[in-house]
Design an enzyme around this catalytic site. Structure first.
Site, PDB file in Angstrom:
ATOM      1  N   GLU A 362       2.295  -1.937   9.143  1.00 14.72           N
ATOM      2  CA  GLU A 362       3.621  -1.354   8.924  1.00 14.72           C
ATOM      3  C   GLU A 362       4.299  -0.908  10.216  1.00 14.72           C
ATOM      4  O   GLU A 362       4.833   0.195  10.325  1.00 14.72           O
ATOM      5  CB  GLU A 362       3.529  -0.192   7.917  1.00 14.72           C
ATOM      6  CG  GLU A 362       2.969  -0.656   6.566  1.00 14.72           C
ATOM      7  CD  GLU A 362       2.702   0.449   5.574  1.00 14.72           C
ATOM      8  OE1 GLU A 362       2.456   0.144   4.398  1.00 14.72           O
ATOM      9  OE2 GLU A 362       2.725   1.642   5.988  1.00 14.72           O
ATOM     10  N   GLU A 467       0.162  -7.038  -1.168  1.00 14.39           N
ATOM     11  CA  GLU A 467      -0.109  -5.800  -1.905  1.00 14.39           C
ATOM     12  C   GLU A 467       0.810  -5.711  -3.134  1.00 14.39           C
ATOM     13  O   GLU A 467       1.495  -4.706  -3.348  1.00 14.39           O
ATOM     14  CB  GLU A 467       0.092  -4.570  -1.006  1.00 14.39           C
ATOM     15  CG  GLU A 467      -0.748  -4.576   0.264  1.00 14.39           C
ATOM     16  CD  GLU A 467      -0.550  -3.328   1.118  1.00 14.39           C
ATOM     17  OE1 GLU A 467       0.074  -2.344   0.627  1.00 14.39           O
ATOM     18  OE2 GLU A 467      -1.003  -3.327   2.277  1.00 14.39           O
TER      19      GLU A 467
END
Length: 592
Positions: A362, A467
């Site tokens: 991220e 995810e």
């Protein structure tokens, strides 16, 4: 006048034809029976924009060849049409030279066009944008019939060249709307080659099904021959799929080590796994210099037992709040030493055992390591991981790139810029890199999801949904099915993992089973899709020439061939079916 009439008729006929033929939406490619409009999603900043996709769709005068006909302007800007040296026309706007404090706070706006939206319709948007100076984040908006301003895409636009914005939205009610572009930066927004193409839900689904069939299945020609080499007619071929070729998996938690029911449920469905937290830094070195890999080691051993591939998640997480308490007060030299120890420890331990690494998790939303080590922190970390593990693909894992067109941090253009920074760093030219898209959805914007995948596909790197989940609600099953089908059908998506790890006290967002490992409705959907994606003919009989053609999902197979003349004898042949199998006639001779 005659030329204008002819042009109007031509546009009408083109739109009529497009409404009657099959159109492939993927990669921005419109395929007509004998004509191809090859307008791929562009990630380059060009001197002149490309032509509008879909001939502009419902947009009137999207190339501004007829001035500002069909377009309007806001009161605080002046608008006109300009031309490039090559003769390309585009809309330009100019904000007032001196603005009051209140007006200066108003976003920069482009020209806008009033449109008519149809309910229960998907819309694909494309446009080319440029700004008057520097660079600016520009958003595309559609105002819906109820007055809502919906962000349908965005791009990091530049001055001096044109950037392509791809996006989309779904209209659920019919009525008047508007399309326009805005930026919070004090710039003038220039617009060209605007297109907004509608597709009914049925049209969209048909296109998706066709793409899935082309991307995930191949037709294989199998020939049975006897000991003398002659074809064997009326031979029976039994087709057994051993392993699906499309990786589809779920998140695994340490509870699986102590619960046989969990183990059975998980391993009977999935071919790939991500450990939810167990391989992260805070799980293996919560206390400084006290490393403990017993749990991820045991989980990896279990996965290997069932030939389940594992993604390494993650080497580092760029979120400050995910750092251990002992990490935060470290000075620069101490932090570098701790990071070097962590990187070498985890990557060396699992090199050759994991198929991927999420390297700096991220790093579009967060910048903890950049704030400490400088702007090239991520490229340097990728380089060091690649030097240790030469086989694993190194992923840039990020959220909201597919999920939220209104989030300015991870939009496709900025994702691509970060990936190019990693690729362009000295010594990184040979790295095996991958695009990781977390895919945490609330209400999916399916046209935007497809447009983002189209744009990111231009990187020509492996791309996974890493995810996948959908927040709990009355439409959770419906929305998850839309997301999974869209990912499965896109030819540039190479695998998908759901973020549905089981915990006895509740899941992160989405549970597939109850605590007895009985499927919940979401779990039933997953099983339905797994079964559907494996569907194939299980028995077939050869023709007079000893051949049979089989339409098969990609994967690893055993073929068992028998014939009455051979009694109980049979031949077993292993076969892999993949995308290359359909590029030419794929013939397999089986001598029985």
């Amino acid at each position: 006048i005659l030329e204008r009439v002819i042009d109007t008729v031509r546009v009408f006929m083109e739109k009529l034809v497009l409404s009657l033929i099959s159109i492939s939406l993927f990669q921005g490619l419109v395929v007509v029976q004998s004509v191809e409009y090859d307008h791929t999603a562009s990630i380059e900043c060009l001197r002149d924009p490309m032509k509008p996709l879909y001939n502009g769709g419902i947009i009137q005068n999207g190339e501004f060849n007829s001035g500002l006909m069909g377009w309007s302007t806001h009161h605080d800007i002046k608008a006109g049409v300009s031309s490039s040296p090559s003769g390309n026309k585009f809309a330009v706007v100019q904000r007032a030279a001196s603005l009051s404090a209140a007006d200066a706070a108003v976003p920069s706006r482009s020209v806008y066009q009033k449109i008519r939206l149809q309910g229960d319709t998907h819309y694909s948007l494309s446009a080319w944008l440029q700004v008057s100076a520097g660079a600016a984040h520009v958003k595309a908006f559609v105002r819906t019939p109820n007055g809502e301003r919906v962000v349908v895409g965005s791009v990091a636009a530049q001055s001096g060249c044109w950037s392509m914005l791809k996006g989309g939205m779904t209209a659920y009610s019919s009525g008047p709307g508007e399309i326009f572009f805005e930026s919070d930066a004090p710039v003038d927004i220039w617009v060209d080659s605007v297109a907004l193409q509608p597709f009914t839900f049925d049209e969209w689904d048909v296109h998706r099904q066709k793409s899935a069939g082309k991307a995930r299945r191949s037709t294989v020609r199998v020939v049975a021959r006897g000991a003398d080499g002659s074809p064997m007619a009326n031979a029976t071929v039994i087709i057994e799929l051993l392993r699906s070729g499309f990786p589809f998996g779920n998140t695994m938690t340490k509870e699986i080590l102590d619960l046989p029911a969990y183990e059975k449920w998980f391993t009977s469905r999935f071919t790939v796994a991500t450990f939810e937290n167990e391989m992260k830094w805070y799980s293996t070195e919560w206390t400084q210099n006290n490393e403990d890999y017993r749990v991820p080691d045991a989980m990896l051993k279990l996965a290997q037992k069932y030939n389940i591939k594992v993604r390494g998640h993650n080497v580092f997480w760029n979120d400050q709040n995910s750092q251990m308490k002992w990490v935060r007060p470290l000075n620069l030299d101490q932090l570098k030493a701790a990071m070097q120890k962590r990187l070498k420890s985890v990557v060396t331990r699992y090199a050759g055992k994991v198929i991927h690494w999420d390297v700096v998790n991220e790093n579009l939303h967060f910048n903890y390591f950049e704030s400490k080590l400088g702007s090239n922190a991520s490229p340097m970390i990728y380089q060091q991981v690649g030097q240790i593990d030469h086989n694993a693909i190194l992923f840039m894992n990020e959220f909201n790139t597919l999920e939220q067109p209104g989030d300015p941090n991870p939009v496709p253009s900025k994702y691509i810029a970060k990936m190019k920074q990693i690729q362009g760093y000295s010594g990184n030219g040979g790295l095996k890199l991958g695009v990781g898209l977390e895919s945490h959805f609330s209400t999916p914007n399916i046209p935007y999801m497809r447009s983002a995948l189209d744009t990111l596909a231009q990187l020509k790197l492996p791309m996974w949904l890493t995810e996948v989940d959908v927040v709990k609600g009355p439409n959770q099953v419906k929305y998850l099915e839309q997301v999974l089908r869209e990912g499965y059908a896109h030819p540039s998506v190479n695998g998908m993992i759901m973020w549905a790890a089981w915990h006895s006290k509740g899941c992160y967002v989405m549970c597939l089973t109850d605590n007895n490992f009985k499927n919940l409705p979401v779990g039933n959907l997953v099983d339905k899709l797994i079964a559907e994606w494996k569907t194939h003919k299980t028995t077939a009989t050869t023709e007079a020439d000893g051949a049979v053609e089989l339409d098969l999902p990609h994967g690893e197979y055993n073929l068992k061939v028998s014939h009455p003349s051979l009694g109980t004898k049979a031949a077993i042949h292993a076969m892999t079916v993949d995308a290359a199998s359909s590029e030419s006639e794929h013939q397999i001779d089986i001598k029985v």
